[in-house]
Every structure is written in structure tokens, then in C-alpha cells.
Design a protein around this motif. Structure first.
Motif, PDB file in Angstrom:
ATOM      1  N   THR A 175       0.818  -1.214   0.000  1.00  0.00           N
ATOM      2  CA  THR A 175       0.000   0.000   0.000  1.00  0.00           C
ATOM      3  C   THR A 175       0.849   1.260   0.000  1.00  0.00           C
ATOM      4  O   THR A 175       0.579   2.205  -0.757  1.00  0.00           O
ATOM      5  CB  THR A 175      -0.945  -0.007   1.223  1.00  0.00           C
ATOM      6  OG1 THR A 175      -1.778  -1.167   1.176  1.00  0.00           O
ATOM      7  CG2 THR A 175      -1.820   1.236   1.239  1.00  0.00           C
ATOM      8  N   VAL A 176       1.860   1.297   0.840  1.00  0.00           N
ATOM      9  CA  VAL A 176       2.687   2.507   0.921  1.00  0.00           C
ATOM     10  C   VAL A 176       3.617   2.636  -0.274  1.00  0.00           C
ATOM     11  O   VAL A 176       4.161   3.710  -0.534  1.00  0.00           O
ATOM     12  CB  VAL A 176       3.501   2.528   2.234  1.00  0.00           C
ATOM     13  CG1 VAL A 176       2.582   2.522   3.443  1.00  0.00           C
ATOM     14  CG2 VAL A 176       4.478   1.348   2.294  1.00  0.00           C
ATOM     15  N   LEU A 177       3.783   1.548  -1.039  1.00  0.00           N
ATOM     16  CA  LEU A 177       4.676   1.592  -2.191  1.00  0.00           C
ATOM     17  C   LEU A 177       4.141   2.530  -3.271  1.00  0.00           C
ATOM     18  O   LEU A 177       4.921   3.137  -4.015  1.00  0.00           O
ATOM     19  CB  LEU A 177       4.870   0.186  -2.761  1.00  0.00           C
ATOM     20  CG  LEU A 177       5.881   0.046  -3.901  1.00  0.00           C
ATOM     21  CD1 LEU A 177       7.284   0.480  -3.446  1.00  0.00           C
ATOM     22  CD2 LEU A 177       5.911  -1.392  -4.414  1.00  0.00           C
ATOM     23  N   LYS A 178       2.804   2.681  -3.361  1.00  0.00           N
ATOM     24  CA  LYS A 178       2.252   3.554  -4.401  1.00  0.00           C
ATOM     25  C   LYS A 178       2.555   5.021  -4.128  1.00  0.00           C
ATOM     26  O   LYS A 178       2.381   5.867  -4.995  1.00  0.00           O
ATOM     27  CB  LYS A 178       0.749   3.333  -4.533  1.00  0.00           C
ATOM     28  CG  LYS A 178      -0.077   3.737  -3.330  1.00  0.00           C
ATOM     29  CD  LYS A 178      -1.556   3.463  -3.585  1.00  0.00           C
ATOM     30  CE  LYS A 178      -2.411   3.874  -2.397  1.00  0.00           C
ATOM     31  NZ  LYS A 178      -3.845   3.599  -2.634  1.00  0.00           N
ATOM     32  N   TRP A 179       3.012   5.337  -2.917  1.00  0.00           N
ATOM     33  CA  TRP A 179       3.451   6.701  -2.613  1.00  0.00           C
ATOM     34  C   TRP A 179       4.972   6.819  -2.715  1.00  0.00           C
ATOM     35  O   TRP A 179       5.561   7.811  -2.298  1.00  0.00           O
ATOM     36  CB  TRP A 179       3.014   7.109  -1.207  1.00  0.00           C
ATOM     37  CG  TRP A 179       1.526   7.370  -1.119  1.00  0.00           C
ATOM     38  CD1 TRP A 179       0.836   8.361  -1.745  1.00  0.00           C
ATOM     39  CD2 TRP A 179       0.582   6.634  -0.356  1.00  0.00           C
ATOM     40  NE1 TRP A 179      -0.492   8.279  -1.422  1.00  0.00           N
ATOM     41  CE2 TRP A 179      -0.687   7.223  -0.562  1.00  0.00           C
ATOM     42  CE3 TRP A 179       0.667   5.526   0.484  1.00  0.00           C
ATOM     43  CZ2 TRP A 179      -1.843   6.753   0.036  1.00  0.00           C
ATOM     44  CZ3 TRP A 179      -0.487   5.063   1.076  1.00  0.00           C
ATOM     45  CH2 TRP A 179      -1.726   5.669   0.847  1.00  0.00           C
ATOM     46  N   GLY A 180       5.593   5.776  -3.251  1.00  0.00           N
ATOM     47  CA  GLY A 180       7.033   5.820  -3.458  1.00  0.00           C
ATOM     48  C   GLY A 180       7.837   5.487  -2.224  1.00  0.00           C
ATOM     49  O   GLY A 180       9.037   5.789  -2.172  1.00  0.00           O
ATOM     50  N   ILE A 181       7.209   4.867  -1.226  1.00  0.00           N
ATOM     51  CA  ILE A 181       7.897   4.516   0.019  1.00  0.00           C
ATOM     52  C   ILE A 181       8.139   3.018   0.039  1.00  0.00           C
ATOM     53  O   ILE A 181       7.208   2.221  -0.054  1.00  0.00           O
ATOM     54  CB  ILE A 181       7.060   4.927   1.247  1.00  0.00           C
ATOM     55  CG1 ILE A 181       6.768   6.433   1.209  1.00  0.00           C
ATOM     56  CG2 ILE A 181       7.767   4.550   2.533  1.00  0.00           C
ATOM     57  CD1 ILE A 181       5.840   6.887   2.307  1.00  0.00           C
ATOM     58  N   GLN A 182       9.392   2.616   0.150  1.00  0.00           N
ATOM     59  CA  GLN A 182       9.747   1.203   0.200  1.00  0.00           C
ATOM     60  C   GLN A 182      10.067   0.805   1.634  1.00  0.00           C
ATOM     61  O   GLN A 182      10.900   1.428   2.296  1.00  0.00           O
ATOM     62  CB  GLN A 182      10.945   0.922  -0.706  1.00  0.00           C
ATOM     63  CG  GLN A 182      10.655   1.102  -2.190  1.00  0.00           C
ATOM     64  CD  GLN A 182      11.818   0.676  -3.059  1.00  0.00           C
ATOM     65  OE1 GLN A 182      12.894   0.347  -2.557  1.00  0.00           O
ATOM     66  NE2 GLN A 182      11.605   0.670  -4.374  1.00  0.00           N
ATOM     67  N   LEU A 183       9.363  -0.211   2.108  1.00  0.00           N
ATOM     68  CA  LEU A 183       9.543  -0.693   3.468  1.00  0.00           C
ATOM     69  C   LEU A 183       9.864  -2.173   3.453  1.00  0.00           C
ATOM     70  O   LEU A 183       9.372  -2.917   2.599  1.00  0.00           O
ATOM     71  CB  LEU A 183       8.288  -0.454   4.308  1.00  0.00           C
ATOM     72  CG  LEU A 183       7.872   1.008   4.548  1.00  0.00           C
ATOM     73  CD1 LEU A 183       6.552   1.053   5.304  1.00  0.00           C
ATOM     74  CD2 LEU A 183       8.947   1.744   5.331  1.00  0.00           C
TER      75      LEU A 183
END
Length: 374
Positions: free
Chosen positions: A76-84
């Protein structure tokens, strides 16, 4: 054969809850007349179900603990360019949820829908959570709405492992007006100049009456019952320019629906629902210390002078209920299930005994109707 049974002894007759005295005032209901729109709908005009998945954030340590849900968070957070990294995620304040909603017919873009939210992980509560923007799709895989907003539970979970209190289910909630419609579903209420009315409760008699009512309005034979669940109507040539007004006139026409003779029993709650078509033949039933006797006495029915009627022999019925204390109740002619229930209730019979008597009457072949258990 009994006279016409009361229209509905109860809309929902709750045995053993003190509601039986109301039966004493119950009388035979007149013929039920309702509108066509209340018993039928136009084919093609329907609701559609939407589903989706999302994340509820902001939980106070009551979210998911499963690492499998951490992958959903990372995606989910990947679509905001955040890789976790999944291994580094702590998802106690986040819960993965399923979303459901119903898209009513002729809903337009920008309209709002209520969304149901349900956890599918091991979250303890969704209280205080906020749903992140999530798409809602139809059966065709297309996105028809987008949901987002705070989750309302109508309950709570408070305390610790040693002492806690919970009200209602805290892993299921709603978001009132939480989805915005983005795509409309095209619908056609007429096909090749025909309207097709679909009955909510299919019945040959009701379909025939509905078609007859429409034909009387149009003074023609353009309406016909296709089967027990559908009535087809040809749109007159002069009404093709304004079919909506024509539909409005039809759906407000009065019609008398028919139905099946049916008795529904829920023994767990002591609920009995009796339809107005149920008939009872003469019979005698003994259950524990209760005796119910329904008798029929021949009586000559003489028509009024010059009425054109015929002299007939009819059956006049009466009910006797006898129980251990020696109380005897004699019912007047025109016995029905309502009379039997009033009599049994008058001598202090339990709901289970009343249900047993009705079942015994059915097993004896004296109850003309369907007996169903919930």
C-alpha cells in the motif's frame, strides 16, 4: 372447511411474551390491496454489490499482529514511493479489512454510499481507526467507487488481558457515506418497447391479477403474465416519448396479491407466523393435560328472498379447549388458528405446548397449508 381466516393473525406472533391478549381484539382483515411497486420491480433495474480491500490505520495497539498482513501494508505505501521491509514493519496499529457496499440503481457519479468494514486478520478492535482510500469493484472487476474515512463501530473494547469489557462486535464497522461513486452502471428498463415486471414473490394468481389491473387501466390486452414471476407490458405508441410517466402510472396501480397457505414456526424463540390462507378441518388433539376439539355442525344456509341464491348445507365449527384445572372454553362458529391460540393462552398454555398442538394438527392432516420450521 373454515371460513376465511383472519388476514394475518400476527405480522410476527411472539408466543409467551405477553402479546396474546392482542389476539382478542383481532378480527378478520379486509382484502389486502397494495401498489404494484410494492410487490414487483422492473427487470433490469437492480442494485449491484461492490467489494474491496483496504487498511484501517490509527489503531491503539489493537491491529493485526500477523506478518502476512505486513506485506499488504508494504504494498500500500509503495504507491506513494515509500519502500519498506516487511521484516521491519510493526503492524499493531494497522488492520487489513474487507470492504463491502451496495450500489443502488441509477446512482450517479459523486453520490455517496455507506461502506461496511470487516477485519480479516487477528485485529482485536477497529475502534478509532481510519480507512485509507480503497477502490471498490464490481463483479466485472471495474472500479465503481472509492472508499475512505473514519470507522464507526457502535461498540467498544476496553481494559487489559486480565480485566476487559466489550460491547458489540469490535472488528466490524461502517463508514456512513464513506464511498464516492466514480462510475455509473447503465440500465435499461425497457427492451424492444416492452416493460417486464418481476414479482418479489412469484405466484400465478398474483401475476394474472397484476396483468389484469394494467389491462383495465389501458383498456387493452397489452399486459400478459409470462409465467408466475413475470408480467410483460407493451408500451403504447403514444407513451413511448415519456416512458417514465407511463411506468409511474403503472407502479401506483392497486393490486391484490395472493399467497401460499403457510405456517412458520421458530421453536427456539417461540415465534409463530400464520398466513391468512391456512385452513383447519375438524380434528381432536390431546397434548399433555390439554385437549383441543374442533367440531363441525351441519347448518342450512337459506338465501334472502329474490336474491337469486341457493339453499346450501354449510359446516358450522366450534372449538373446545379443556385442561387440567377443569376450565372449558367453547368457541363460536368460524374457528381459525387465532381462536385456538387465544383459547390455549387463556388457560395458561406454554409457547412450546401451543407449537406442539399446531404441529399435531398438521400431522393429522387437518391443517391445509405448509408448515415450516426456522
Amino acid at each position: 372447511m373454515l371460513k376465511k381466516l383472519i388476514g394475518l393473525i400476527f405480522t410476527a406472533m411472539i408466543l409467551g411474551t405477553g402479546l396474546f391478549p392482542a389476539l382478542a381484539a383481532a378480527e378478520e382483515n379486509p382484502v389486502i390491496i397494495t401498489r404494484i411497486k410494492d410487490i414487483a420491480r422492473l427487470e433490469g433495474v437492480r442494485s449491484n454489490q461492490l467489494t474491496g480491500m483496504g487498511l484501517v490505520v490509527g489503531l491503539n495497539g489493537t491491529g493485526d499482529s500477523s506478518k502476512s498482513n505486513a506485506q499488504l501494508v508494504a504494498n500500500t505505501v509503495l504507491k506513494w514511493g515509500i519502500q519498506l521491509s516487511v521484516s521491519d514493519l510493526k503492524v499493531k496499529n494497522i488492520a487489513a479489512v474487507f470492504l463491502t457496499a451496495t450500489l443502488p440503481p441509477y446512482t450517479r457519479s459523486g453520490d455517496s454510499l455507506t461502506v461496511q468494514v470487516a477485519s480479516f486478520g487477528d485485529a482485536k478492535s477497529l475502534q478509532g481507526g481510519v480507512l485509507l482510500q480503497s477502490p471498490l469493484t464490481g463483479a466485472d472487476g471495474k472500479v465503481y467507487a472509492v472508499a475512505q474515512g473514519p470507522v464507526y463501530l457502535g461498540g467498544y473494547l476496553a481494559g487489559t488481558k486480565g480485566a476487559s469489557q466489550q460491547k458489540n462486535v469490535t472488528t466490524v464497522g461502517v463508514i456512513p457515506s464513506g464511498a464516492i461513486v466514480e462510475r455509473i452502471v447503465p440500465m435499461a428498463f425497457s427492451v424492444q418497447g416492452k416493460l417486464r415486471w418481476v414479482l418479489s414473490n412469484p405466484d400465478f394468481t398474483t401475476a394474472t391479477r397484476l396483468a389484469g389491473t394494467i389491462n383495465d387501466m389501458l383498456n387493452s390486452t397489452t399486459a400478459r403474465a409470462v409465467d408466475m414471476g413475470m408480467v410483460e407490458v407493451d408500451i403504447p405508441e403514444e407513451r413511448t416519448q415519456d416512458p417514465v410517466a407511463f411506468i409511474s402510472e403503472i407502479e401506483n396501480l392497486p393490486v391484490t396479491p395472493d399467497g401460499l397457505a403457510k405456517v412458520i414456526i421458530n421453536e427456539r424463540t417461540g415465534t409463530v407466523i400464520v398466513g391468512d390462507k391456512v385452513k383447519i378441518a375438524p380434528v381432536a388433539v390431546t397434548h399433555r393435560n390439554i385437549t383441543v376439539k374442533i367440531t363441525a355442525t351441519p347448518k342450512v344456509s337459506q338465501p334472502n328472498p329474490l336474491s337469486g341464491g341457493q339453499t346450501q348445507v354449510v359446516q358450522e365449527k366450534a372449538v373446545e379447549v379443556n385442561e387440567e384445572q377443569g376450565r372449558l372454553i367453547l368457541m363460536p362458529a368460524g374457528t381459525n388458528i387465532g381462536t385456538i391460540v387465544r383459547s390455549l393462552n387463556a388457560v395458561g398454555t406454554t409457547p412450546q405446548d401451543i407449537i406442539a398442538v399446531i404441529v399435531a394438527i398438521k400431522e393429522a392432516g387437518a391443517l391445509y397449508g405448509t408448515l415450516e420450521f426456522m
